[in-house]
Design an enzyme around this catalytic site. Structure first.
Site: not given
Ligand code: CTP
Length: 398
Positions: A209, A278, A288
């Site tokens: 990202n 996520d 590759k």
């Molecule tokens: N975070 C984390 N581990 C993950 C994903 C996110 O610790 N696997 C943490 C990030 O560092 C940040 C917070 O969670 O502090 C963000 O929350 P999140 O709900 O994951 O945000 P998004 O993914 O942006 O939201 P969405 O649910 O809309 O996808």
């Protein structure tokens, strides 16, 4: 960061004296009142006029010089300083200070000082490693002076080795750590995550990202300057590692999960500023992936939620802070994260606002806790870091 602080630069006669013009200029830009004292030999490498022009203050080279705005300058320069940096410190100056000799303006200024005194030796490698010089450095450390280890590299005497003056920005960082901020986080252990994770698709490609790590690095640096013992778990970034911070490099969300969960129990405050993936590709190809004429898709599986894990395993008194970046319904979505992840604070920002978000030096955030919501104006990422660390240390005390 140095508004209202008086910084004395003591410059002795080594070739690296010329680099101190940069240090003086950087300190002036941080709004310090910079006062320069030079030994006679230092004036053969760079002139007092250079420093007078940069600092707009009189430069002292003689213990009997009563010009300038200070009464009895050889005493009052030292006693009114917030920090003294002696750089470059020659073997001669180290020896004199270590043994209480005060026979010129520089050495006389150091003796009455009660502020932090930093000493940055720079000289030929053999001189630097000479036992007499090393012993003098140890004596100075034992007296409570901070002796800054010289860098290694190509020296002016055409030899390679230890003896180089550290980079100008590093010397400034030592000064900032010594006196820029109140040590409101002294005794606290702070864990920060920063940057983007990378999820491999094959040996060539990955999913990531836009996070540059600037916000998390600012939090780690400011926590360090506020006196905390800081560990930074960092995804790949182009940023320079902050000094005096223990940096753990990671690549993927799984690496970050492992690095954070293994350490979390030791920390009083955890700030999760990293933009963690996520999802990751279900499988990583060994070779590759070759293109074909057909469309393609990548099967993804969920990564572990690190903040969620930390919230579920929070130790007593530990304070957890997450970040939330949204394009719509910023406050509601961020509040939902606060509850779902059992965090103590969510720092919410909208990437749609100018001056907030990825890669900028500023941010516009709202700090959300269970009982409060504090909207901050546009601030530098360092200023945002101080605000949120101050709020988190109050939660940690409560
Ligand atoms: N975070 C984390 N581990 C993950 C994903 C996110 O610790 N696997 C943490 C990030 O560092 C940040 C917070 O969670 O502090 C963000 O929350 P999140 O709900 O994951 O945000 P998004 O993914 O942006 O939201 P969405 O649910 O809309 O996808």
């Amino acid at each position: 960061m140095l508004q209202g602080k008086r910084i004395v630069l003591g410059i002795s006669g080594g070739i690296a004296a010329y680099k101190m013009a940069n240090v003086a200029s950087m300190l002036v830009k941080l709004h310090a009142d910079v006062r320069v004292v030079m030994t006679k030999n230092a004036t053969r490498f760079i002139t007092p006029e250079t420093f007078e022009t940069l600092t707009a203050n009189h430069v002292y080279t003689d213990v009997f010089d009563e010009s300038g705005d200070l009464h009895v300058p050889h005493v009052n320069l030292g006693t009114t300083a917030d920090c003294i940096l002696i750089a470059p410190a020659t073997a001669d100056v180290l020896g004199k200070i270590a043994h209480g000799i005060a026979d010129d303006m520089l050495t006389t200024t150091v003796l009455p000082a009660t502020c932090p005194v930093l000493i940055s030796p720079s000289m030929n490698v053999n001189m630097y490693e000479n036992k007499i010089v090393q012993n003098n450095m140890q004596i100075l450390r034992d007296y409570g002076y901070e002796v800054i280890e010289a860098d290694s590299g190509f020296l002016a005497c055409r030899t390679e080795g230890r003896g180089k003056l550290p980079k100008e920005e590093d010397l400034v960082e030592y000064i900032l750590r010594a006196c820029a901020t109140e040590k409101t986080l002294a005794g606290k252990k702070v864990l920060v995550t920063a940057g983007a994770t990378q999820e491999a698709i094959d040996p060539v490609r990955y999913i990531t990202n836009h996070s540059t790590g600037k916000m998390g690095y600012a939090v780690a640096r400011m926590a360090m300057l506020m006196g905390a013992d800081v560990t930074l778990v960092s995804g790949r970034t182009a940023l320079k590692k902050p000094l005096f911070v223990d940096v753990v490099d990671v690549v993927s969300a799984k690496d970050m999960y492992d690095a954070v969960t293994a350490r979390a129990n030791d920390f009083d405050i955890i700030v999760k500023a990293a933009a963690v993936a996520d999802y990751r590709p279900k499988s990583v190809a060994d070779e590759k992936i070759k293109k074909s004429d057909a469309d393609a898709s990548i099967a993804l599986s969920r990564t572990d939620d690190i903040l969620g894990y930390l919230g579920a395993h929070k130790k007593a008194g530990q304070v957890l802070c997450g970040f939330s970046m949204e394009t719509e319904n910023l406050i509601e979505n961020s509040r939902a994260k606060l509850e779902k992840k059992n965090a103590d604070m969510i720092v919410a920002n909208s990437i749609k606002e100018i001056g907030a978000g990825f890669g900028t030096d500023t941010n516009i955030v709202t700090m959300i806790t269970k009982d409060s919501m504090t909207e901050l104006p546009i601030l530098s990422k360092e200023e945002v870091a101080v605000k949120l660390l101050t709020a988190l240390s109050e939660l940690n005390r409560a």
